[in-house]
Design a protein around this motif. Structure first.
Motif, mmCIF file in Angstrom:
data_model
loop_
_atom_site.group_PDB
_atom_site.id
_atom_site.type_symbol
_atom_site.label_atom_id
_atom_site.label_comp_id
_atom_site.label_asym_id
_atom_site.label_seq_id
_atom_site.Cartn_x
_atom_site.Cartn_y
_atom_site.Cartn_z
ATOM 1 N N UNK A 1 30.439 12.022 4.993
ATOM 2 C CA UNK A 1 31.187 13.251 4.725
ATOM 3 C C UNK A 1 32.635 13.114 5.192
ATOM 4 N N UNK A 2 32.864 12.448 6.316
ATOM 5 C CA UNK A 2 34.236 12.226 6.784
ATOM 6 C C UNK A 2 35.005 11.367 5.791
ATOM 7 N N UNK A 3 34.326 10.370 5.239
ATOM 8 C CA UNK A 3 34.964 9.507 4.239
ATOM 9 C C UNK A 3 35.280 10.290 2.972
ATOM 10 N N UNK A 4 34.368 11.155 2.553
ATOM 11 C CA UNK A 4 34.600 11.981 1.362
ATOM 12 C C UNK A 4 35.814 12.888 1.563
ATOM 13 N N UNK A 5 35.918 13.486 2.744
ATOM 14 C CA UNK A 5 37.096 14.322 3.041
ATOM 15 C C UNK A 5 38.384 13.523 2.885
ATOM 16 N N UNK A 6 38.381 12.319 3.458
ATOM 17 C CA UNK A 6 39.590 11.499 3.420
ATOM 18 C C UNK A 6 39.904 11.006 2.015
ATOM 19 N N UNK A 7 38.865 10.754 1.207
ATOM 20 C CA UNK A 7 39.128 10.277 -0.152
ATOM 21 C C UNK A 7 39.747 11.388 -0.998
ATOM 22 N N UNK A 8 39.198 12.598 -0.891
ATOM 23 C CA UNK A 8 39.794 13.715 -1.626
ATOM 24 C C UNK A 8 41.212 13.974 -1.138
ATOM 25 N N UNK B 1 38.538 5.580 5.156
ATOM 26 C CA UNK B 1 37.500 5.348 6.163
ATOM 27 C C UNK B 1 37.081 6.680 6.766
ATOM 28 N N UNK B 2 36.032 6.687 7.561
ATOM 29 C CA UNK B 2 35.638 7.961 8.184
ATOM 30 C C UNK B 2 36.679 8.481 9.168
ATOM 31 N N UNK B 3 37.361 7.588 9.894
ATOM 32 C CA UNK B 3 38.264 8.033 10.955
ATOM 33 C C UNK B 3 39.652 8.414 10.452
ATOM 34 N N UNK B 4 40.120 7.777 9.361
ATOM 35 C CA UNK B 4 41.459 8.098 8.852
ATOM 36 C C UNK B 4 41.608 7.529 7.448
ATOM 37 N N UNK B 5 42.733 7.865 6.818
ATOM 38 C CA UNK B 5 43.050 7.303 5.515
ATOM 39 C C UNK B 5 44.398 6.602 5.592
ATOM 40 N N UNK B 6 44.523 5.572 4.785
ATOM 41 C CA UNK B 6 45.794 4.848 4.654
ATOM 42 C C UNK B 6 46.139 4.794 3.174
ATOM 43 N N UNK C 1 41.204 8.318 -12.364
ATOM 44 C CA UNK C 1 39.990 7.545 -12.611
ATOM 45 C C UNK C 1 39.531 6.988 -11.276
ATOM 46 N N UNK C 2 38.318 7.301 -10.881
ATOM 47 C CA UNK C 2 37.895 6.952 -9.524
ATOM 48 C C UNK C 2 36.382 6.873 -9.451
ATOM 49 N N UNK C 3 35.865 5.826 -8.831
ATOM 50 C CA UNK C 3 34.428 5.678 -8.652
ATOM 51 C C UNK C 3 33.965 6.073 -7.272
ATOM 52 N N UNK C 4 34.879 6.633 -6.448
ATOM 53 C CA UNK C 4 34.537 6.964 -5.069
ATOM 54 C C UNK C 4 33.819 8.292 -4.925
ATOM 55 N N UNK C 5 33.473 8.620 -3.683
ATOM 56 C CA UNK C 5 32.765 9.866 -3.382
ATOM 57 C C UNK C 5 33.748 10.894 -2.837
#
Length: 875
Positions: free
Chosen positions: A556-563, A588-593, A663-667
């Protein structure tokens, strides 16, 4: 035929023979293809189909693929046929037809009235002549098939591996090939010329590759899962033949750029070898640079960005050869967009970005070119004066390393003067530099990659169910030990809720449990549309039913960062412009770059805007939807395709209301409100013309907010007003400014007093008043200069040298009047001599100079050296 008619004739012919027409892929290979930096062949986007790793959308396909090759870049402009950027027309068979039908297609399209209508007597054929190292004999089968088409033995030429065995890189799909050549007649060469010779009489226009093997690093061959066909017809070369012109540069594809060069320079193409070469390079490189930028590549000093920068700089340098007035490269880029924009719509879409990067690079490299050319001309003059035929590798390296002058340009300009440079020596110096910058070493990633691919290919494909489910009851499809690890294994599931790393998003972690046993999922490898798990612990046997559970918190942390990454991308494009494109990411779960193309750092107000915009969208509780659709439909909706990613005809589009479509295959989360809070941690440079933002969301951002709030409250307590911290800080700032003014007045008064003392102690030597003294351990460079100027102004004709040792560092200054300078004294010489005593250095002009030093204990000795030098100069 014009080029558009040639392209359409080819593609329509193969469509009529049951081939599926596909659009050109990007010049940037997909993320799974690391064999080359850029797309170098028509077959390259189809490598997974040839290797049997993926299922093609059809067994027969045809394309006009944009390609870019640099091995022959120094030949561009010198010959009539070499290009870096070109279009490759191709027809492909994935395990369907093979040699016989490929040869029949080639002959029919070449000679039929509905095709290209060549005179059969003008067509020559080459075939693979065998290679002992590969253990392959001559391709006698192809020879017989060509004879069956009516080609006589004397017009079939056997050529070695170098000419007639195709491979797209050091490893990968490969096979013998057969090439079709067009005899342009005796006006282009002699009767002894043959296909494969370095002449212009026989022009290769089509290469039929019989894709049969996979080439490995040890030069061994293994059969591909099926025999395939890969062909390539250079559009530019075919245009030269069918349009009856002397070179590819005179076709309708490149002639408009030659015309522009003539118009801007006032020079005539073909009038002089240097002029012709310069115009050809400008024409070819302009097409290449526009297409590369249109595909998201930006100039940099690494990888494909360096290739782009190299062709841009070669084009700029050749414009100088023609005497073009800057800026001119943008005019050529515009002409490319005009001539190719209808066929390659991304050129029109990215017009602003293309012209922006061209303008920026021309401005920056123009300055480098002027300085580097000046220095190189001096090296050439020195070599000529000393009757040598070369310049040293050290000089070439200094031009490259210190002044940013490209080595390729140095080498080309030297060659024009009949001079050479030590390539091996230069490369040795470059390797030394790389060695200094290099850290770490091999970790066996390549070996692991091959092992995973082999493992995945040996079992049925895993079905990913993790978009909707974070747990699944499923069965083990395969298991294998990991070489070199006693407690780790590879595992394949029939259905998997675990996301495999891709598109910047890290892989899931979690657990498997069965019959009282369990294992930890520590990584998930992506292989095309398939995957494999890396587990630690017990290993279930194939066929075992297991409960697969994804770590909910991390996912869920990763999903937040991806959005949040998608929102960040949209906000940056809104603030900075549509030239902003993703150039890499890590979710990543801890942060996004997030890395993105942009030529300068973001100002604080830019960062505030972006952060506020993202948080505003979060507060709007915008819906986030993932929709699968045809790629053409997604593109019509404005969905962004990310840099370097590979997409099929059927894609997954992630939409955030009207804010973002990618276009994205991520969650992703289902609603932006789930992101919680977005905070930018840092912004900086990732590479040349690429910026990087790191940010956090959700609980991590809330924790940071609370930490900063506590710090602000604590600061307010120190300032005496926890309720109005800003007001208290402003009042304190004003008070500090008042105190600084008082201190400045006191310092000025003290300086005046000290200057007066030094004036009183001045000694006259030969009509010049001399003051040499120390102001102690508190005087810094600024104070010394102020007092020295005051002393010199009060004394008139004088030579003043002062020293100090603030913060353990020596400072020396000299201030000499015009009269002292006329007597032959130089403040720069005196200070330089004094600085040497205290282990330092400096410089300046005859009337004023300053220096520093590392040895305060020798300050008095240094001042004595200065006094001695002044006295000697006035004697």
């Amino acid at each position: 035929m014009n080029s558009a008619e040639i392209r359409e004739t080819y593609l329509s012919f193969f469509e009529a023979h049951a081939h599926r027409r596909a659009a050109s892929a990007s010049l940037v290979p997909g993320p799974g293809d690391t064999s080359t930096l850029l797309t170098v062949a028509g077959m390259q986007p189809f490598k997974p189909y040839f290797l049997g790793q993926e299922t093609p959308p059809g067994q027969r396909m045809t394309t006009s693929q944009r390609c870019f090759r640099t091995p022959d870049i120094e030949e561009v402009g010198l010959t009539k046929r070499h290009l870096t950027y070109f279009e490759m027309l191709g027809n492909f068979s994935f395990g369907d037809y093979f040699k016989e039908q490929a040869i029949e297609f080639g002959w029919e399209l070449s000679t039929s009235a509905d095709g290209f209508g060549f005179d059969p007597e003008q067509i020559w054929i080459t075939v693979f002549g065998g290679d002992e190292e590969l253990g392959l004999g001559p391709d006698d089968e192809a020879i017989e098939l060509w004879k069956a088409q009516g080609i006589p033995e004397e017009r079939i030429v056997r050529l070695p591996r170098k000419e007639n065995f195709w491979q797209g890189g050091p490893t990968g799909p490969c096979g013998p090939c057969s090439e079709l050549y067009f005899d342009r007649g005796p006006d282009f060469g002699g009767p002894e010329d043959r296909p494969g010779d370095d002449s212009d009489r026989y022009l290769e226009y089509w290469n039929l590759v019989f894709m049969t093997y996979e080439l490995h690093e040890d030069n061994s061959l293994t059969p591909l899962p099926a025999k395939n066909i890969d062909t390539g017809m250079g559009l530019e070369r075919m245009a030269a033949i069918l349009q009856g012109v002397d070179s590819v540069y005179e076709t309708d594809l490149l002639r408009p750029l030659i015309d522009l060069a003539e118009e801007l320079s006032g020079k005539e193409y073909g009038s002089d070898p240097k002029v012709t070469r310069a115009m050809r390079i400008l024409a070819d490189h302009s097409r290449g640079l526009a297409e590369l930028i249109g595909d998201g590549v930006v100039p940099s000093n690494e990888d494909r960005g360096y290739i782009l920068r190299r062709v841009m700089r070669r084009a700029i340098q050749q414009g100088r050869v023609l005497g073009l007035e800057t800026p001119y490269l943008g005019r050529f880029a515009e002409r490319v967009i005009e001539t190719l924009g209808e066929v390659h719509p991304q050129l029109e879409t990215e017009r602003k970005e293309i012209l922006g990067w061209v303008r920026s690079e021309e401005e920056s490299f123009g300055r480098t070119l002027e300085r580097g050319t000046e220095l190189l001309n001096q090296l050439i003059a020195d070599a000529t004066a000393s009757s040598t035929s070369w310049i040293s590798a050290e000089d070439a390296f200094q031009l490259h390393d210190t002044y940013g002058f490209p080595y390729e340009v140095t080498r080309e300009l030297l060659a024009e003067q009949g001079l050479a440079v030590d390539d091996a020596g230069f490369e040795a110096l470059m390797e030394q530099q790389r060695e200094r910058a290099r850290s770490g070493g091999s970790n066996g990633v390549a070996d692991r990659h091959d092992a995973v691919i082999s493992f995945v290919g040996g079992a049925p494909q895993t079905r990913f169910v993790g978009y909707s489910d974070l747990g699944a009851q499923t069965s083990v499809a395969a298991a294998a030990a990991v070489e070199g690890e006693t407690d780790q294994s590879l595992l394949k599931l029939e259905e998997s809720p675990f996301y495999a790393e891709g598109g910047g998003q890290v892989a899931d972690s979690g657990r498997l449990s069965w019959n009282g046993s369990e294992a930890e999922v520590i990584d998930v490898y992506r292989v095309g549309s398939d995957q494999a798990l890396r587990i630690r612990g017990a290993v279930p046997e194939p066929g075992t039913r297991v409960q697969a559970s994804v770590d909910h918190s991390d996912r869920h942390a990763t999903m937040r960062n991806h959005t949040a990454t998608h929102l960040l991308h949209a906000a940056l494009r809104e603030r900075l412009g549509t030239h902003v494109r993703q150039a890499g990411s890590a979710v990543r779960p801890d942060k996004l770059r997030f890395d993105f193309t942009h030529g300068s750092r973001l100002e604080p107000e830019d960062l505030r805007f972006v952060e506020d915009r993202v948080n505003g969208w979060i507060k709007e509780s915008a819906a986030v939807r993932a929709i699968e659709m045809e790629r053409t439909e997604a593109e019509a909706l404005g969905a962004m395709a990310l840099f370097g990613e590979k997409y099929g005809d059927w894609v997954r589009m992630v939409e955030v209301d009207e804010i973002s479509r990618e276009l994205c295959g991520g969650t992703h989360v289902a609603n932006t409100a789930e992101v919680g809070l977005f905070t930018i941690l840092s912004e900086g440079s990732s590479a040349s013309n690429v910026r990087r933002i790191e940010a956090i969301t959700g609980p991590a951002a809330i924790d940071l907010f609370q930490q900063r709030s506590a710090q602000l409250e604590r600061a307010g307590e120190f300032l005496g007003s926890a309720e109005d911290v800003v007001g208290a800080a402003e009042r304190l700032s004003e008070r500090l400014k008042e105190l600084e003014k008082v201190a400045s007045r006191q310092d000025a008064a003290a300086a005046g007093d000290r200057a007066g003392e030094l004036v009183e102690g001045a000694e006259e030597v030969g009509g010049i008043k001399v003051v040499v003294g120390s102001l102690g351990e508190t005087a810094d460079q600024k104070q010394l200069l102020t007092i020295a100027d005051q002393v010199q102004q009060k004394l008139g004709d004088s030579a003043v040298v002062l020293g100090g040792a603030a913060a353990g560092k020596v400072a020396l200054v000299g201030s000499f009047s015009p009269g002292a300078v006329e007597r032959g004294l130089s403040a720069a010489d005196v200070i330089k001599a004094a600085a040497a005593v205290v282990g330092g250095g400096g410089g300046g002009r005859p009337n004023v100079a300053q220096a520093g030093g590392r040895d305060p204990d020798k300050l008095d000795e240094a001042l004595q050296t200065a006094l001695t030098a002044i006295n000697a100069g006035l004697a």
